[in-house]
Enzyme design. Structure first.
Site, PDB file in Angstrom:
ATOM      1  N   CYS A  61       0.806  -1.266   0.030  1.00  0.00           N
ATOM      2  CA  CYS A  61      -0.056  -0.061  -0.024  1.00  0.00           C
ATOM      3  C   CYS A  61       0.911   1.383  -0.080  1.00  0.00           C
ATOM      4  O   CYS A  61       1.639   1.483   0.986  1.00  0.00           O
ATOM      5  CB  CYS A  61      -1.019  -0.071   1.123  1.00  0.00           C
ATOM      6  SG  CYS A  61      -1.195   1.714   1.972  1.00  0.00           S
ATOM      7  N   GLY A  62       0.683   1.913  -1.107  1.00  0.00           N
ATOM      8  CA  GLY A  62       1.393   3.333  -1.086  1.00  0.00           C
ATOM      9  C   GLY A  62       1.208   4.448  -0.159  1.00  0.00           C
ATOM     10  O   GLY A  62       2.221   4.963   0.339  1.00  0.00           O
ATOM     11  N   HIS A  63       0.112   4.501   0.218  1.00  0.00           N
ATOM     12  CA  HIS A  63      -0.451   5.613   1.468  1.00  0.00           C
ATOM     13  C   HIS A  63       0.221   5.001   2.359  1.00  0.00           C
ATOM     14  O   HIS A  63       0.586   5.700   3.345  1.00  0.00           O
ATOM     15  CB  HIS A  63      -1.894   5.492   1.379  1.00  0.00           C
ATOM     16  CG  HIS A  63      -2.348   6.307   0.085  1.00  0.00           C
ATOM     17  ND1 HIS A  63      -3.503   5.856  -0.494  1.00  0.00           N
ATOM     18  CD2 HIS A  63      -2.058   7.496  -0.533  1.00  0.00           C
ATOM     19  CE1 HIS A  63      -3.930   6.750  -1.423  1.00  0.00           C
ATOM     20  NE2 HIS A  63      -2.915   7.728  -1.459  1.00  0.00           N
ATOM     21  N   CYS A  64       0.295   3.842   2.986  1.00  0.00           N
ATOM     22  CA  CYS A  64       0.903   3.365   4.057  1.00  0.00           C
ATOM     23  C   CYS A  64       2.414   3.579   4.087  1.00  0.00           C
ATOM     24  O   CYS A  64       2.784   4.245   5.113  1.00  0.00           O
ATOM     25  CB  CYS A  64       0.844   1.657   4.287  1.00  0.00           C
ATOM     26  SG  CYS A  64      -0.864   1.487   4.079  1.00  0.00           S
TER      27      CYS A  64
HETATM   28  C1  LIG Z   1      -3.019  13.056  -1.487  1.00  0.00           C
HETATM   29  O1  LIG Z   1      -3.744  11.843  -2.021  1.00  0.00           O
HETATM   30  C2  LIG Z   1      -2.913  11.596  -3.482  1.00  0.00           C
HETATM   31  C3  LIG Z   1      -3.690  10.205  -3.916  1.00  0.00           C
HETATM   32  O2  LIG Z   1      -4.864  10.223  -3.162  1.00  0.00           O
HETATM   33  C4  LIG Z   1      -1.475  11.412  -3.038  1.00  0.00           C
HETATM   34  O3  LIG Z   1      -0.971  10.996  -4.372  1.00  0.00           O
HETATM   35  C5  LIG Z   1      -0.676  12.516  -2.646  1.00  0.00           C
HETATM   36  O4  LIG Z   1       0.672  12.412  -2.334  1.00  0.00           O
HETATM   37  C6  LIG Z   1      -1.277  12.960  -1.412  1.00  0.00           C
HETATM   38  N1  LIG Z   1      -1.032  14.061  -1.149  1.00  0.00           N
HETATM   39  C7  LIG Z   1      -0.590  14.668   0.252  1.00  0.00           C
HETATM   40  C8  LIG Z   1       0.062  16.125   0.583  1.00  0.00           C
HETATM   41  O5  LIG Z   1      -0.511  13.783   1.218  1.00  0.00           O
END
Ligand SMILES: *[C@@H]1O[C@H](CO)[C@@H](O)[C@H](O)[C@H]1NC(C)=O
Ligand SMILES: *[C@@H]1O[C@H](CO)[C@@H](O)[C@H](O)[C@H]1NC(C)=O
Ligand SMILES: *[C@@H]1O[C@H](CO)[C@@H](O)[C@H](O)[C@H]1NC(C)=O
Length: 522
Positions: free
Chosen positions: A72-75
């Site tokens: 997971c990239g967001h993780c």
């Molecule tokens: C916001 O979310 C997008 C994907 O949903 C991501 O690519 C981006 O890095 C995020 N921006 C911040 C500042 O966290």
């Protein structure tokens, strides 16, 4: 027995159970922990699994658990912030601990806590395994730490005297004080837990009521800008409404005029003020900057009803300009939008921007005296020369609702990746049917052309307008490939049930900033 005391005893029993002196209480899904098991840590984060989660819950009365997935990239983006938050809390000896669980490796836990996307963060209090609280704070270290501080300690400072109150008010830009003698303070504290960008205080002292000119229970917001102070009196009978208080605080913590940029973008939308008045200016020009005075002067009577926003045309705000069909050279310009209906308004004639012209424009829109405008590009001279026909707002009605033609239209956005992925299939489809007299394959850039018939909410949207009377519209929900498109067309605008699926589409471009933790879909 006091139930808290009972809980403490149970926790103590549980803790002694870990040392092998007795059977502590356990969740049904939990395997017995091994004797003397040490919970491993990484960067100050407890690394938990199905055996050690129960152990950690017993040991830490305030535990934030991140369910993550290795892919997971967001993780991955959250990881350094999460560790930094753990370090901040450790440095101040806060009682809260941070932990993580590899969701895919621990399917029983993912199922127990109904984790459907990553990352998911849950806050466990007093070892209560069945009712964790969903993490709602921002995805950065200071925000995570503050969200936890406001849960572990009190979310508002108890104020005893004027000196204390003044010190609190001086210490931050926005300070909210609850003056309560009759009301229960639970609602106020709950709001304070989540409004991380404001500082909260609380008092029941009569001399403080008097000092601040209050005769009854009131929440007062003190700010170092604009009106300086606003009061929210609490109805003695109805009590304090959490939603109403949150809205009051959001509305009154906004500046009268907000500059549009990455930082303010989430607040502008979170304020839930549906009407926005935008002034487009070129901030490098002194003559434009001077207009802000009149703009600001007009704002106070509209607080809470119309949000006043300044957009600098020179600051990467091209997509805002495009959304309003404006060019940078047209600044200074006023536009009004209702973000719920997305109806946009422009002043009828281009007047100088003054306090009175701004107020008159707002009143005209709010009073229903102005017609909204719709974007349309000009019809390109070669719009029907290629297999895929080019539609714009101005020729849409005439082509789509032509009673002699079956018209299949792709509504797209230039920035949308799903639209780009399906473009070759769409070209191939148009090529395949170009000799069919009564079939038209077309496309329309829905970000530059708005339609009266409907508004396009996600990109791409595919709609089929069959020949015949009655302005029929059929939404296409199948796979986006040549074969399925052809089947749909040959079948008169229908797909066999098993081929109808929901496909991903995006309603808006990526927002400049994310106010809560962004998720990866499973
Ligand atoms: C916001 O979310 C997008 C994907 O949903 C991501 O690519 C981006 O890095 C995020 N921006 C911040 C500042 O966290
Ligand atoms: C956990 O919290 C819920 C809701 O507050 C409560 O009903 C439940 O009894 C608690 N469970 C334990 C074991 O304390
Ligand atoms: C803003 O004004 C400056 C000065 O006239 C000009 O050079 C610049 O191109 C303008 N910016 C935009 C986006 O029009």
């Amino acid at each position: 027995m006091d139930s808290r005391l009972l809980l403490v005893l149970l926790l103590l029993l549980g803790a002694s159970g870990l040392r092998g002196q007795g059977p502590g209480p356990r969740g049904p899904l939990e395997e017995p922990p091994e004797e003397e098991e040490e919970v491993p840590e990484e960067d100050g984060i407890l690394v938990l699994n199905r055996r050690t989660l129960g152990l950690a819950l017993r040991e830490h009365p305030a535990l934030l658990v991140e369910f993550y997935a290795p892919w997971c990239g967001h993780c991955r983006a959250l990881a350094p912030e999460y560790s930094k938050a753990a370090a901040l809390l450790a440095a101040e000896a806060a009682k809260a601990r941070l932990a993580k669980v590899d969701g895919p490796a621990e399917p029983e836990l993912a199922e127990e806590f109904a984790v459907t996307e990553y990352p998911t963060l849950k806050f466990f209090r007093d070892g209560n395994r069945t009712h964790p609280e969903e993490y709602t704070g921002p995805p950065e270290a200071e925000g995570i730490a503050e969200w936890l501080r406001r849960r572990v300690g009190s979310s508002a400072t108890q104020l005893e005297d004027e000196e204390g109150a003044r010190a609190l008010i001086d210490a931050a830009d926005v300070v909210v004080i609850g003056f309560f003698q009759d009301q229960d303070v639970a609602t106020f504290l709950a709001v304070a837990q989540d409004a991380l960008d404001m500082t909260f205080g609380l008092t029941d002292r009569p001399q403080l009521f008097q000092k601040f000119g209050l005769a009854k229970d009131t929440v007062v917001i003190f700010k170092k800008y604009d009106e300086g102070r606003a009061d929210f009196p609490v109805d003695k009978e109805l009590g304090l409404d959490q939603g109403a208080l949150s809205r009051f605080l959001l509305t009154h913590s906004m500046h009268l005029v907000t500059e549009f940029n990455r930082k303010t973008f989430p607040k502008i939308f979170a304020a839930r003020i549906l009407n926005h008045l935008l002034l487009f200016v070129n901030q490098t020009l002194a003559a434009h900057r001077e207009l802000l005075t009149g703009f600001r002067e007009a704002a106070p009577p509209f607080r809470g009803q119309v949000l006043f926003v300044v957009v600098d045309v020179g600051a990467n705000n091209d997509y805002v300009l495009r959304y309003f069909g404006l060019k940078a050279e047209e600044a200074p310009a006023l536009r009004f939008i209702n973000i719920e209906t997305t109806k946009k308004y422009a002043p009828v004639d281009k007047q100088p921007v003054t306090a009175s012209s701004v107020a008159a424009f707002c009143h005209a829109v709010l009073g229903g005296g102005l017609k909204p405008y719709r974007l349309s590009q000009e019809v390109p001279p070669d719009w029907d020369q290629r297999p895929v026909k080019t539609l714009v707002g101005k020729n849409f009605e005439q082509v789509a609702f032509d009673e002699t033609k079956n018209v299949f239209i792709k509504f797209y956005a230039p920035w949308c990746t799903h639209c780009k992925e399906m473009a070759p299939a769409w070209e191939a489809l148009a090529e395949k049917y170009k000799d069919h007299e009564n079939i038209v394959i077309a496309e329309l850039d829905a970000t530059a052309n708005e339609l009266e018939a409907f508004s396009v909410q996600a990109f791409p949207t595919l709609k089929y307008f069959p020949a015949g009377p009655g302005r029929k519209v059929i939404e296409y929900k199948g796979t986006r490939d040549l074969e399925t498109f052809s089947k749909f067309l040959d079948n008169g605008g229908e797909l066999p049930a098993e081929e109808a699926t929901e496909l991903p589409g995006h309603p808006f471009p990526e927002t400049p900033e994310n106010s809560t933790v962004p998720k990866d879909e499973l």
